[in-house]
Design a protein around this motif. Structure first.
Motif, PDB file in Angstrom:
ATOM      1  N   HIS A   1       0.827  -1.188   0.000  1.00  0.00           N
ATOM      2  CA  HIS A   1       0.000   0.000   0.000  1.00  0.00           C
ATOM      3  C   HIS A   1       0.876   1.259   0.000  1.00  0.00           C
ATOM      4  O   HIS A   1       2.041   1.223   0.410  1.00  0.00           O
ATOM      5  CB  HIS A   1      -0.920   0.029   1.215  1.00  0.00           C
ATOM      6  CG  HIS A   1      -1.842  -1.139   1.309  1.00  0.00           C
ATOM      7  ND1 HIS A   1      -2.609  -1.557   0.256  1.00  0.00           N
ATOM      8  CD2 HIS A   1      -2.115  -1.996   2.328  1.00  0.00           C
ATOM      9  CE1 HIS A   1      -3.338  -2.610   0.614  1.00  0.00           C
ATOM     10  NE2 HIS A   1      -3.039  -2.903   1.867  1.00  0.00           N
TER      11      HIS A   1
ATOM     12  N   LEU B   1       0.474   3.846  -7.237  1.00  0.00           N
ATOM     13  CA  LEU B   1      -0.912   4.197  -6.944  1.00  0.00           C
ATOM     14  C   LEU B   1      -1.297   5.542  -7.550  1.00  0.00           C
ATOM     15  O   LEU B   1      -2.364   5.674  -8.165  1.00  0.00           O
ATOM     16  CB  LEU B   1      -1.137   4.232  -5.425  1.00  0.00           C
ATOM     17  CG  LEU B   1      -2.563   4.566  -4.971  1.00  0.00           C
ATOM     18  CD1 LEU B   1      -3.546   3.509  -5.476  1.00  0.00           C
ATOM     19  CD2 LEU B   1      -2.628   4.649  -3.448  1.00  0.00           C
TER      20      LEU B   1
ATOM     21  N   TYR C   1      -5.044   3.074  -0.739  1.00  0.00           N
ATOM     22  CA  TYR C   1      -5.062   1.970  -1.683  1.00  0.00           C
ATOM     23  C   TYR C   1      -6.241   2.114  -2.626  1.00  0.00           C
ATOM     24  O   TYR C   1      -7.219   2.822  -2.355  1.00  0.00           O
ATOM     25  CB  TYR C   1      -5.081   0.609  -0.982  1.00  0.00           C
ATOM     26  CG  TYR C   1      -6.083   0.479   0.138  1.00  0.00           C
ATOM     27  CD1 TYR C   1      -7.374   0.030  -0.101  1.00  0.00           C
ATOM     28  CD2 TYR C   1      -5.724   0.806   1.447  1.00  0.00           C
ATOM     29  CE1 TYR C   1      -8.294  -0.097   0.920  1.00  0.00           C
ATOM     30  CE2 TYR C   1      -6.633   0.680   2.480  1.00  0.00           C
ATOM     31  CZ  TYR C   1      -7.921   0.235   2.220  1.00  0.00           C
ATOM     32  OH  TYR C   1      -8.820   0.124   3.244  1.00  0.00           O
TER      33      TYR C   1
END
Length: 335
Positions: free
Chosen positions: A14, A39, A116
């Motif tokens: 994450h 991400l 996330y």
């Protein structure tokens, strides 16, 4: 220690990072895991520009809500979870969940975030429908939220959010340059109480107050202000971290309701008095009519004139009672 932290950041799937803001409003990411790049599409090696790029890619309908929820978390001193849409440069629009823990050190505030990707098509559509509705509801209610950090020793604002300009009606630069600017805008009747609340805040650990702000154009806004007290590294309370919310629309609605309730109560009172008074008038009117039309012989002219006056006065009073009853029922006046 630093090596252990680096190993942890390297291993986690994450995105873990700290978003930091100084008292002058400068934002930066001092630490982040490598997953930040995947991400958000941001170069983890170039965190100096990451905050501005990240902010520019957040969906504009979600950004005000995110800032308000983060400010509320600081005020309540509790973690929060914020869901938002993000325009990834490669994969397009994503839905991100960010779990944030607030903390403060001196005039620096931080959000420690674990984020996330929770994207699915339905989530994007639901959030897209939700954001305009929330934005419209906030706009119609006038609920502007101002996040601030107030130095309790100098009464000077260390930090104040952009919304200050919309609520107080003056530039943030004025608030930073003039320590008394924010308090001078508070209504004169409320100002001593507000100043006392903040002066005594360290004894209570928090501040909660409602007051009016008079803007430069003369308009008045009602504010509900909540803050908690934070300490410096030595443990001495030195600042209030809070959020001031524009509750003018709620105040106006409450006052309108109170006025309607007062008018309803007045209507019930007038109706009761009018009915009782009407009964008395019928006694006066009926007996005067009976005396004038009775068979007890002719009345002396002066007495008959007096009885005529009594009956005429009773008829006029009866007409007034009808008007009072019309008012009590809320009916329109009839010609």
């Amino acid at each position: 220690d630093a090596p252990a932290l680096a190993a942890l950041l390297e291993a986690t799937p994450h995105a873990i990072f700290t978003l930091e803001q100084t008292g002058t409003g400068v934002r930066r990411i001092p630490i982040a895991s490598p997953a930040l790049e995947a991400l958000f599409g941001l170069p983890a090696a170039d965190l100096a520009v990451a905050t501005s790029v990240l902010r520019s890619r957040i969906h504009p309908d979600d950004l005000p809500r995110m800032e308000a929820e983060a400010a509320a978390a600081f005020v309540a001193n509790r973690p929060c979870t914020i869901r938002f849409r993000y325009r990834h440069p490669v994969t397009g629009e994503r839905v991100i969940d960010g779990h944030a823990i607030p903390e403060s050190h001196g005039d620096i505030i931080r959000l420690n975030v674990v984020a996330y990707d929770v994207t699915d098509h339905g989530a994007i559509e639901r959030l897209a429908r939700l954001a305009p509705a929330r934005r419209d509801a906030t706009a119609s209610a006038g609920n502007v939220e101002v996040f601030y950090i107030l130095d309790l020793r100098t009464a000077r604002l260390r930090f104040v959010g952009d919304a200050y300009e919309r609520l107080w009606g003056t530039p943030r630069d004025v608030a930073y340059a003039d320590a008394d600017a924010w308090l001078r805008a508070v209504h004169p009747d409320d100002r001593p109480r507000v100043a006392t609340r903040f002066a005594d805040a360290t004894a209570h650990g928090h501040v909660e107050s409602a007051y009016r702000v008079v803007r430069p154009d003369g308009s008045v806004r009602w504010v509900h202000d909540r803050a908690f007290i934070a300490a410096d590294p030595t443990g001495v309370p030195d600042r209030a971290i809070g959020i001031a919310v524009d509750v003018t629309a709620e105040h106006v609605a409450t006052e309108q309701l109170r006025h309607a309730e007062r008018m309803e109560a007045l209507g019930h009172l007038v109706s009761g008095i009018a009915h009782d008074f009407n009964n008395l008038l019928w006694v006066i009117h009926g007996n005067s009519t009976l005396l004038l039309g009775g068979s007890a012989g002719p009345w002396p002219p002066a007495a008959r004139d007096g009885l005529d006056d009594i009956r005429a006065a009773a008829e006029r009073a009866t007409a007034l009672v009808r008007q009072l009853l019309t008012f009590a029922r809320g009916d329109a006046a009839r010609p």
